[in-house]
Design an enzyme around this catalytic site. Structure first.
Site, PDB file in Angstrom:
ATOM      1  N   THR A 253      -5.060   3.049 -11.298  1.00  0.00           N
ATOM      2  CA  THR A 253      -5.100   1.728 -11.931  1.00  0.00           C
ATOM      3  C   THR A 253      -5.880   0.706 -11.119  1.00  0.00           C
ATOM      4  O   THR A 253      -5.906   0.767  -9.877  1.00  0.00           O
ATOM      5  CB  THR A 253      -3.658   1.196 -12.125  1.00  0.00           C
ATOM      6  OG1 THR A 253      -3.693  -0.177 -12.548  1.00  0.00           O
ATOM      7  CG2 THR A 253      -2.866   1.272 -10.825  1.00  0.00           C
TER       8      THR A 253
ATOM      9  N   GLU B  27      -4.912  -2.140 -10.660  1.00  0.00           N
ATOM     10  CA  GLU B  27      -3.941  -2.944  -9.923  1.00  0.00           C
ATOM     11  C   GLU B  27      -3.926  -2.587  -8.437  1.00  0.00           C
ATOM     12  O   GLU B  27      -3.387  -3.338  -7.623  1.00  0.00           O
ATOM     13  CB  GLU B  27      -2.546  -2.772 -10.523  1.00  0.00           C
ATOM     14  CG  GLU B  27      -2.382  -3.340 -11.927  1.00  0.00           C
ATOM     15  CD  GLU B  27      -2.316  -4.867 -11.956  1.00  0.00           C
ATOM     16  OE1 GLU B  27      -1.898  -5.457 -10.934  1.00  0.00           O
ATOM     17  OE2 GLU B  27      -2.676  -5.455 -12.984  1.00  0.00           O
TER      18      GLU B  27
ATOM     19  N   TYR C 206       4.537  -1.950  -8.755  1.00  0.00           N
ATOM     20  CA  TYR C 206       3.794  -0.969  -9.553  1.00  0.00           C
ATOM     21  C   TYR C 206       2.530  -0.533  -8.821  1.00  0.00           C
ATOM     22  O   TYR C 206       2.245   0.668  -8.693  1.00  0.00           O
ATOM     23  CB  TYR C 206       3.429  -1.579 -10.915  1.00  0.00           C
ATOM     24  CG  TYR C 206       2.389  -0.807 -11.689  1.00  0.00           C
ATOM     25  CD1 TYR C 206       2.708   0.413 -12.281  1.00  0.00           C
ATOM     26  CD2 TYR C 206       1.095  -1.296 -11.830  1.00  0.00           C
ATOM     27  CE1 TYR C 206       1.753   1.128 -12.996  1.00  0.00           C
ATOM     28  CE2 TYR C 206       0.139  -0.587 -12.538  1.00  0.00           C
ATOM     29  CZ  TYR C 206       0.477   0.621 -13.125  1.00  0.00           C
ATOM     30  OH  TYR C 206      -0.473   1.330 -13.818  1.00  0.00           O
TER      31      TYR C 206
ATOM     32  N   LYS D  20       1.537   3.158  -7.299  1.00  0.00           N
ATOM     33  CA  LYS D  20       0.320   3.828  -7.741  1.00  0.00           C
ATOM     34  C   LYS D  20      -0.612   4.145  -6.567  1.00  0.00           C
ATOM     35  O   LYS D  20      -1.383   5.111  -6.613  1.00  0.00           O
ATOM     36  CB  LYS D  20      -0.402   2.961  -8.774  1.00  0.00           C
ATOM     37  CG  LYS D  20       0.167   3.067 -10.186  1.00  0.00           C
ATOM     38  CD  LYS D  20      -0.143   4.439 -10.779  1.00  0.00           C
ATOM     39  CE  LYS D  20       0.126   4.493 -12.263  1.00  0.00           C
ATOM     40  NZ  LYS D  20      -0.279   5.783 -12.850  1.00  0.00           N
TER      41      LYS D  20
END
Length: 364
Positions: free
Chosen positions: A128, A130, A152, A156
């Site tokens: 991701t 992010e 999150y 990840k």
């Protein structure tokens, strides 16, 4: 012979599009679902019962179920799309997010090794944007330093690095696709883009008065999920296992997304105020229930995150150059129009169904 693919997260937006894509390619597709008292298979319901598509019960938090299933299916390719993927929720459930999004990746890798498939099975890990979090350069590429800014993103990041470690330690063909925001008419309704398009449709049809959003200045690189699953597949067809940024290279604010969504719903907006006082006001409307001067968008502090990523912009040059992937197949404008058109019809159908139920006395 046809290849066999195993997809975790098959009931999600990406899983459903990837299943369709692989079936069209002639694959035997196996998907993992979790046991639940609630039916959440709406996105893949049209595939169930068709040849070459199979569903199995397993769980990313249960290593034994993954080991058994990988041994049974003997996949040529695994696409690990399963995750607790909502950034805001990760602040509320950080331990669960870590278990699924971080350790879950390790369980998949170990399931492959336990079944002695590390030389034949290729693994795609859904990473991701992010990871870049509090971004250190714009745009972000495969070489940009990571600075995760949510539970999150931190989970990840473990997934990204454990994929890289197993690739180097065990010579496995495992790769990460660093996906920037990708949306569609199948996006979950709690995600901001789908929240906007559904609200625009409901407000246009008199089913909702106002949409509440968080930071309107947040910048995102939004693409079409249906295009992105093609790049996932291309990554596993590449000669060597490498990581790729999957993005459009074009950036827009949440405000821009909302403006365009309301426009496609027949409502023109102007914006007044700043910060939590900013409002989206109707300039003109093709809908009789919405008139000029109505406030249809407001900002709520409830939707601000403890730490917020505000400037994500991907550089898809490597994917374009080495995989031949077209990041601009579906434009931002086309994406928003597609989503609003779908949700206008969805809201319309809900109204028709309710009217039928009332007429038949099913509901009161």
């Amino acid at each position: 012979m046809a290849k066999t693919a195993l997809i975790t997260g098959v009931t999600g937006q990406d899983g459903s599009y990837l299943s369709e894509f692989l079936l069209d390619k002639g694959y035997e597709v196996h998907g993992i679902i979790r046991r639940s008292s609630v039916d959440y298979r709406e996105r893949i319901a049209h595939l169930e019962g068709t040849p070459h598509f199979h569903l199995h019960y397993a769980d990313m938090s249960d290593s034994m179920s993954l080991v058994k299933l990988v041994g049974k299916v003997q996949p040529d390719e695994i696409y690990n799309l399963a995750a607790q993927s909502h950034v805001q929720v990760s602040f509320d459930s950080p331990e669960f997010t870590a278990d699924v999004d971080a350790v879950g990746v390790l369980r998949v890798l170990e399931a492959v090794r336990t079944n002695h498939l590390e030389k034949t099975c290729r693994i795609y890990q859904a990473s991701t944007s992010e990871l870049y979090g509090k971004v250190e350069e714009v745009p972000q590429s495969e070489t940009t330093p990571f600075h995760p800014y949510s539970p999150y993103a931190v989970a990840k990041l473990y997934g990204y690095w454990i994929i890289k470690e197993y690739r180097e330690a065990y010579n496995m063909f495992c790769c990460s696709g660093i996906l920037f925001n990708h949306e569609s008419e199948r996006r979950g309704e709690t995600f901001v883009t789908r929240k906007i398009t559904l609200a625009a449709a409901r407000i246009a049809q008199g089913k909702q008065d106002c949409l509440y959003l968080g930071n309107l200045d947040s910048l995102r690189d939004w693409g079409y999920a249906k295009d992105y699953v093609e790049c996932m597949w291309l990554i596993l067809q590449h000669e060597t296992p490498e990581d790729f940024v999957i993005a459009t290279g074009v950036q827009h604010t949440v405000r821009e997304f909302a403006t365009l969504a309301f426009r496609h719903a027949g409502i023109e907006l102007r914006w007044e105020g700043e910060g939590v006082e900013e409002r989206g006001i109707v300039v003109e409307s093709q809908k009789s229930n919405v008139k000029s001067g109505d406030v249809v968008v407001r900002v709520s502090p409830d939707f601000y995150r403890p730490t917020d990523v505000v400037n994500l912009l991907g550089d898809p040059s490597k994917a374009r150059r080495e995989l031949g992937w077209n990041p601009q197949k579906t434009s931002f404008e086309e994406l928003v129009e597609l989503m609003v058109k779908h949700d206008m019809q969805k809201v319309r159908n809900q109204h028709v169904n309710l009217a039928e139920y009332l007429e038949k006395g099913i509901v009161k």
